[in-house]
Scaffold this motif. Structure first.
Motif, PDB file in Angstrom:
ATOM      1  N   THR A 153       0.825  -1.211   0.000  1.00 52.51           N
ATOM      2  CA  THR A 153       0.000   0.000   0.000  1.00 52.51           C
ATOM      3  C   THR A 153       0.859   1.261   0.000  1.00 52.51           C
ATOM      4  O   THR A 153       0.608   2.198  -0.778  1.00 52.51           O
ATOM      5  CB  THR A 153      -0.936   0.008   1.219  1.00 52.51           C
ATOM      6  N   VAL A 154       1.876   1.300   0.851  1.00 49.71           N
ATOM      7  CA  VAL A 154       2.719   2.492   0.960  1.00 49.71           C
ATOM      8  C   VAL A 154       3.534   2.704  -0.317  1.00 49.71           C
ATOM      9  O   VAL A 154       3.519   3.793  -0.909  1.00 49.71           O
ATOM     10  CB  VAL A 154       3.651   2.384   2.186  1.00 49.71           C
ATOM     11  N   VAL A 155       4.235   1.664  -0.759  1.00 48.77           N
ATOM     12  CA  VAL A 155       5.082   1.790  -1.955  1.00 48.77           C
ATOM     13  C   VAL A 155       4.216   2.029  -3.194  1.00 48.77           C
ATOM     14  O   VAL A 155       4.530   2.891  -4.033  1.00 48.77           O
ATOM     15  CB  VAL A 155       5.951   0.533  -2.133  1.00 48.77           C
ATOM     16  N   GLY A 160       2.455   5.265  -7.453  1.00 44.29           N
ATOM     17  CA  GLY A 160       1.290   5.580  -8.275  1.00 44.29           C
ATOM     18  C   GLY A 160       1.027   7.073  -8.354  1.00 44.29           C
ATOM     19  O   GLY A 160       0.713   7.609  -9.426  1.00 44.29           O
ATOM     20  N   VAL A 161       1.149   7.770  -7.231  1.00 46.83           N
ATOM     21  CA  VAL A 161       0.958   9.227  -7.228  1.00 46.83           C
ATOM     22  C   VAL A 161       2.007   9.900  -8.096  1.00 46.83           C
ATOM     23  O   VAL A 161       1.697  10.808  -8.881  1.00 46.83           O
ATOM     24  CB  VAL A 161       1.015   9.774  -5.786  1.00 46.83           C
ATOM     25  N   CYS A 176      -0.718   0.273 -10.428  1.00 50.53           N
ATOM     26  CA  CYS A 176      -0.017   1.519 -10.134  1.00 50.53           C
ATOM     27  C   CYS A 176      -0.632   2.718 -10.840  1.00 50.53           C
ATOM     28  O   CYS A 176      -0.761   3.791 -10.253  1.00 50.53           O
ATOM     29  CB  CYS A 176       1.449   1.371 -10.530  1.00 50.53           C
ATOM     30  N   VAL A 177      -0.997   2.563 -12.106  1.00 53.31           N
ATOM     31  CA  VAL A 177      -1.508   3.690 -12.897  1.00 53.31           C
ATOM     32  C   VAL A 177      -2.889   3.348 -13.428  1.00 53.31           C
ATOM     33  O   VAL A 177      -3.092   2.275 -13.997  1.00 53.31           O
ATOM     34  CB  VAL A 177      -0.555   4.020 -14.069  1.00 53.31           C
ATOM     35  N   GLY A 189      -7.431   1.070  -3.128  1.00 55.51           N
ATOM     36  CA  GLY A 189      -7.317  -0.003  -4.103  1.00 55.51           C
ATOM     37  C   GLY A 189      -6.292  -1.040  -3.715  1.00 55.51           C
ATOM     38  O   GLY A 189      -6.547  -2.249  -3.787  1.00 55.51           O
ATOM     39  N   TYR A 190      -5.116  -0.587  -3.261  1.00 59.46           N
ATOM     40  CA  TYR A 190      -4.061  -1.524  -2.849  1.00 59.46           C
ATOM     41  C   TYR A 190      -4.455  -2.288  -1.587  1.00 59.46           C
ATOM     42  O   TYR A 190      -4.242  -3.497  -1.491  1.00 59.46           O
ATOM     43  CB  TYR A 190      -2.754  -0.776  -2.609  1.00 59.46           C
TER      44      TYR A 190
END
Length: 301
Positions: free
Chosen positions: A85-87, A92-93, A153-154, A211-212
Motif C-alpha cells: 500500500t505504501v510503496v 502511483g501518485v 499503479c496507474v 485499491g491496494y
C-alpha cells in the motif's frame, strides 16, 4: 442584502430533514461494521443458534485469541499489505501526476496521441489473459512483491483526473513566468505545480491506497509463495476454504484437532475487523484534502 440573506436561508424543517438524512446514512455505514465486530466477539454456538446479532447471547474472544496464536502468519501478511500500500501509493501518485501534467500541456507535441493511449484502456482492455501473460511471462514478476504493485499503479481514470485538474487549475501565466526566469519543466512541476496540487495528490493517494489495501485478486493470480500473500488474500483464502489455516498449524496437534478448535465464523469476522481498522484510521487524515479535491473544480473565480 437582507432579501438575499432571507432567500438563501434554510428553513428549520428543511435543515432538520437534512440532518435526519445524514444521521440515517451514517448509521447505514456504521452499523454493518458494528455487526461484524459483534459477530467477531460472539461464540461459535451463539452464531450457529441465533445468527448474527448486535448483542450476542454469548460473548467470546476465542477468535482474537486464535488470531494471536497465528500472529506469525497474520503479521507477515499485514506487513506485506502495508508495504504494498505504501510503496504502491507513492509510486502511483508520482507516475499519475507526472503523466497528467505532461498531457495537460498543450504545447506537448505528442499530446493528442498519448491522450488516446491513456483514454482507450479506460474503455477497452486486453482482458485478464493478456494481463497475466504480460506480467508473468514477459516481465517475470510471479512471486515478487512488484506483481502486487505495478499492475495497479496507474489508472487511466486517475490520469484523466490529473490532466483535467492541471489544465483548469494551474494558470499558464505562472508556468510561463517560471520559464522566463530560467526554470525547467522539472523545476516547474516540483516547486510550482505540486505545492498547488495538494488536494489532487491527497485524492489520488486515497484512491490508490484503498485499491491496494483492499486488493486480493493480484495475489490469487501471481503469488504462490505464502510469505508474499497480503492480508486480504489470506482472508479470501480463509473464506473459500478454512483449511488454509488448518494446513499451517502452529501447535503440535493433528489436523482434525486443529480444525475442531477453530472458531470459523468469528475468525472471519475478526480478520475483517483487522483489515478495516487500519484504513479507517488513515482516512480522517485525507478527508479534508479529499473533499477539497472533489469540489475545487466546481469553484470559479
Amino acid at each position: 442584502m437582507n432579501g438575499m440573506s432571507k432567500l438563501n436561508r434554510i428553513k428549520p424543517l428543511t435543515n432538520y430533514m437534512f440532518n435526519l438524512l445524514f444521521v440515517i446514512l451514517s448509521l447505514i455505514s456504521i452499523l454493518p461494521v458494528v455487526l461484524v465486530f459483534m459477530a467477531s466477539i460472539s461464540s461459535e454456538t451463539s452464531i450457529a443458534k441465533y445468527g448474527y446479532q448486535f448483542w450476542p447471547e454469548e460473548f467470546s474472544f476465542v477468535a482474537y485469541s486464535f488470531l494471536w496464536n497465528e500472529r506469525a502468519s497474520i503479521f507477515q501478511a499485514l506487513f506485506v499489505s502495508v508495504c504494498v500500500t505504501v510503496v504502491g501509493t507513492a509510486l502511483g501518485v508520482l507516475l499519475t501526476t507526472t503523466m497528467g501534467y505532461v498531457l495537460s500541456r498543450l504545447n506537448f507535441r505528442g499530446n493528442g496521441f498519448y491522450t488516446w493511449v491513456v483514454f482507450i484502456p479506460m474503455i477497452f482492455n486486453g482482458g485478464m489473459a493478456a494481463n497475466y501473460v504480460v506480467v508473468s511471462k514477459f516481465l517475470h514478476l510471479n512471486n515478487t512483491i512488484w506483481a502486487l504493485i505495478l499492475p495497479l499503479c496507474v489508472s487511466s481514470f486517475n490520469v484523466i483526473v490529473c490532466k483535467t485538474f492541471f489544465r483548469t487549475t494551474i494558470p499558464d501565466s505562472i508556468i510561463e513566468s517560471v520559464k522566463i526566469d530560467g526554470g525547467g519543466q522539472l523545476t516547474i512541476f516540483l516547486r510550482i505545480v505540486m505545492p498547488i496540487s495538494k488536494p489532487l495528490i491527497a485524492t489520488i493517494a486515497l484512491f490508490l491506497s484503498f485499491g491496494y489495501w483492499n486488493d486480493w485478486f493480484q495475489s490469487s493470480l501471481y503469488i504462490s509463495n505464502k510469505a508474499l500473500l497480503s492480508l486480504q488474500a489470506m482472508l479470501n483464502n480463509i473464506q473459500k476454504n478454512i483449511e488454509y489455516i488448518a494446513n499451517n498449524p502452529s501447535a503440535g496437534v493433528s489436523l482434525q484437532q486443529y480444525k475442531n478448535s477453530m472458531p470459523t465464523e468469528p475468525v472471519r469476522m475478526a480478520i475483517a475487523i483487522v483489515i478495516v481498522v487500519p484504513i479507517a484510521c488513515v482516512y480522517p487524515f485525507f478527508q479534508r484534502f479529499f473533499i477539497k479535491g472533489l469540489t475545487i473544480g466546481a469553484i470559479k473565480g
